[in-house]
Design a protein around this motif. Structure first.
Motif, mmCIF file in Angstrom:
data_model
loop_
_atom_site.group_PDB
_atom_site.id
_atom_site.type_symbol
_atom_site.label_atom_id
_atom_site.label_comp_id
_atom_site.label_asym_id
_atom_site.label_seq_id
_atom_site.Cartn_x
_atom_site.Cartn_y
_atom_site.Cartn_z
ATOM 1 N N GLU A 78 -5.953 12.170 51.979
ATOM 2 C CA GLU A 78 -4.506 12.667 52.010
ATOM 3 C C GLU A 78 -3.502 11.300 52.083
ATOM 4 O O GLU A 78 -2.602 11.271 51.296
ATOM 5 C CB GLU A 78 -4.326 13.302 53.366
ATOM 6 C CG GLU A 78 -2.656 13.558 53.635
ATOM 7 C CD GLU A 78 -2.278 14.506 54.657
ATOM 8 O OE1 GLU A 78 -3.142 14.655 55.732
ATOM 9 O OE2 GLU A 78 -1.506 15.150 54.475
ATOM 10 N N ASP A 101 -6.272 15.624 60.344
ATOM 11 C CA ASP A 101 -5.453 16.768 60.049
ATOM 12 C C ASP A 101 -4.906 17.361 61.282
ATOM 13 O O ASP A 101 -5.449 17.452 62.292
ATOM 14 C CB ASP A 101 -6.393 17.793 59.688
ATOM 15 C CG ASP A 101 -5.943 19.190 59.220
ATOM 16 O OD1 ASP A 101 -4.772 19.120 58.679
ATOM 17 O OD2 ASP A 101 -6.455 20.421 59.322
ATOM 18 N N GLY A 102 -3.634 17.565 61.065
ATOM 19 C CA GLY A 102 -2.827 17.962 62.455
ATOM 20 C C GLY A 102 -2.173 16.558 63.032
ATOM 21 O O GLY A 102 -1.944 16.621 64.338
ATOM 22 N N THR A 103 -1.595 15.882 62.093
ATOM 23 C CA THR A 103 -0.879 14.596 62.324
ATOM 24 C C THR A 103 0.328 15.207 63.684
ATOM 25 O O THR A 103 0.479 13.898 64.454
ATOM 26 C CB THR A 103 -0.348 13.880 61.185
ATOM 27 O OG1 THR A 103 -1.628 13.535 60.318
ATOM 28 C CG2 THR A 103 0.181 12.655 61.674
ATOM 29 N N ALA A 225 -4.831 22.763 59.538
ATOM 30 C CA ALA A 225 -5.492 23.777 58.583
ATOM 31 C C ALA A 225 -6.861 23.947 58.754
ATOM 32 O O ALA A 225 -7.409 24.955 58.768
ATOM 33 C CB ALA A 225 -4.998 23.495 57.248
ATOM 34 N N GLU A 242 -1.487 30.136 54.658
ATOM 35 C CA GLU A 242 -0.633 29.256 54.263
ATOM 36 C C GLU A 242 -0.180 28.985 52.952
ATOM 37 O O GLU A 242 -1.054 29.135 51.911
ATOM 38 C CB GLU A 242 -1.065 27.883 54.977
ATOM 39 C CG GLU A 242 -0.103 26.847 54.851
ATOM 40 C CD GLU A 242 -0.288 25.618 55.751
ATOM 41 O OE1 GLU A 242 -1.139 25.671 56.770
ATOM 42 O OE2 GLU A 242 0.560 24.860 55.598
HETATM 43 C C1 IPD Z 1 -1.274 19.671 57.712
HETATM 44 C C2 IPD Z 1 -1.568 20.605 58.881
HETATM 45 C C3 IPD Z 1 -0.560 21.693 58.996
HETATM 46 C C4 IPD Z 1 -0.516 22.377 57.863
HETATM 47 C C5 IPD Z 1 -0.049 21.688 56.633
HETATM 48 C C6 IPD Z 1 -1.005 20.452 56.427
HETATM 49 P P1 IPD Z 1 -1.584 17.032 58.174
HETATM 50 O O1 IPD Z 1 -1.955 18.437 57.661
HETATM 51 O O2 IPD Z 1 -2.820 21.062 58.543
HETATM 52 O O3 IPD Z 1 -0.843 22.567 60.135
HETATM 53 O O4 IPD Z 1 0.567 23.377 57.877
HETATM 54 O O5 IPD Z 1 -0.201 22.211 55.637
HETATM 55 O O6 IPD Z 1 -0.831 19.749 55.493
HETATM 56 O O7 IPD Z 1 -0.442 16.472 57.386
HETATM 57 O O8 IPD Z 1 -1.558 17.163 59.612
HETATM 58 O O9 IPD Z 1 -2.805 16.291 57.571
#
Ligand code: IPD
Length: 306
Positions: A78, A101-103, A225, A242
């Protein structure tokens, strides 16, 4: 393929634990000394699309470990992608990683965040490792070999934890996420499909929550996610939809879900969720689909044939 999946899997589990420790340490530092210049939270696309120094450090660590151990494998992550690195998915064995994931949860001290390590070969997800260091839960899977939940001091639990059933919307717990894409129709110069995304999410909430024969038991949004996919795989939720996911959000969770008897579809959720899934109007998904519907019981209630 010639890749020793078990070896890559075992190595990735160890890597996830080391990366998870970095998340714990990084979080402690941020909350103990929130004012320091080292703890910057930067916005990427907009004010709710965040990256921290911990996301970047974990991704740099993962890349350097992969380069040492699997120099011929490709990498898609990412944070390097946001920084402009070329990351086109092709047939090569490719690690697809979300360092945190879930920043948004991480930034708030909410434990629902994880490192997600996937391996794709021929663009198919083969290995999935998702580790939440705060929840102390590790989900692992190798394609065709089942998926497992590992908790401290317990033998691994084979997923799903409950037998899969065909999706019945009127008794379902369904996960959706708002994501970082908050642009509504008519407010920007974005492409039609991304302008529509937020409005589709609003309509989906309305369609599923209002009092009707298709009223769901409940809607959830955990904010990561990868853990959403694990939760469907485990049987804690029945489906997850999503719009706006990336391959690092879904690659690892895909294997875990698939091995638990679940199914990934591509596209917007239909007005009548249940009927259209059964009628196969929602297509089988590809890793660069962006809009996903993950279902706990496979399409038609049967596990997909290999
Ligand atoms: C996000 C998270 C979020 C989801 C976004 C993702 P990140 O990833 O998983 O819940 O809604 O589509 O991009 O930016 O926290 O790595």
């Amino acid at each position: 393929s010639s890749v020793n999946l078990q070896e890559v899997h075992d190595w990735s589990v160890d890597l996830a634990r080391r990366a998870g420790q970095m998340m714990l340490d990084g979080s402690n530092k941020r909350f103990q000394n929130p004012s320091t210049e080292d703890h910057k939270t930067d916005a990427k696309k907009n004010a709710v699309d965040l990256v921290t120094e911990v996301d970047q450090a974990v991704e740099a660590f993962v890349i350097s470990e992969i380069e040492k151990r699997w120099p011929s494998f490709k990498f898609i992550g990412e944070e390097t992608q946001s920084a402009g690195a070329d990351s086109v998915l092709d047939d090569h064995p490719t690690f697809i990683v979300d360092p945190i994931d879930g920043t948004m949860n991480f930034v708030h001290g909410n434990p629902w965040c994880a490192i997600s390590i996937g391996l794709s070969i021929n663009r198919i997800p083969y290995i999935g490792i998702i580790y939440s260091p705060f929840l102390n839960e590790m989900y692992t899977a190798i394609r065709n070999q089942g998926s497992y939940l590992h908790k401290p001091n317990q033998p691994p639990l084979r997923l799903p934890l409950q037998p899969p059933t065909p999706l019945a919307v009127n008794t379902a717990l369904i996960i959706t996420e708002w994501g970082a894409d908050r642009t509504t129709i008519g407010t920007s110069a974005l492409s039609e499909s991304s302008k529509e995304n937020f409005d589709v999410k609003l309509r989906t909430y309305f369609n599923l929550l209002r009092n009707s024969p298709n009223m769901v038991h409940g809607m959830r949004s955990y904010g990561a996610a990868s853990l959403n996919l694990c939760s469907v795989a485990a049987g804690h939720n029945d489906a997850y939809w999503e719009g706006g996911c990336w391959e690092w959000d879904v690659c690892a969770g895909w294997v875990i879900l698939h091995e638990a008897g679940g199914f990934m579809c591509e596209g917007n959720p239909p007005e009548n969720f249940e009927a259209d899934v059964e009628g196969a109007k929602v297509e089988e998904a590809t890793l660069i689909g962006r809009k996903y519907l993950a279902i706990r019981g496979a399409k038609g209630g049967r596990k997909e044939q290999e």
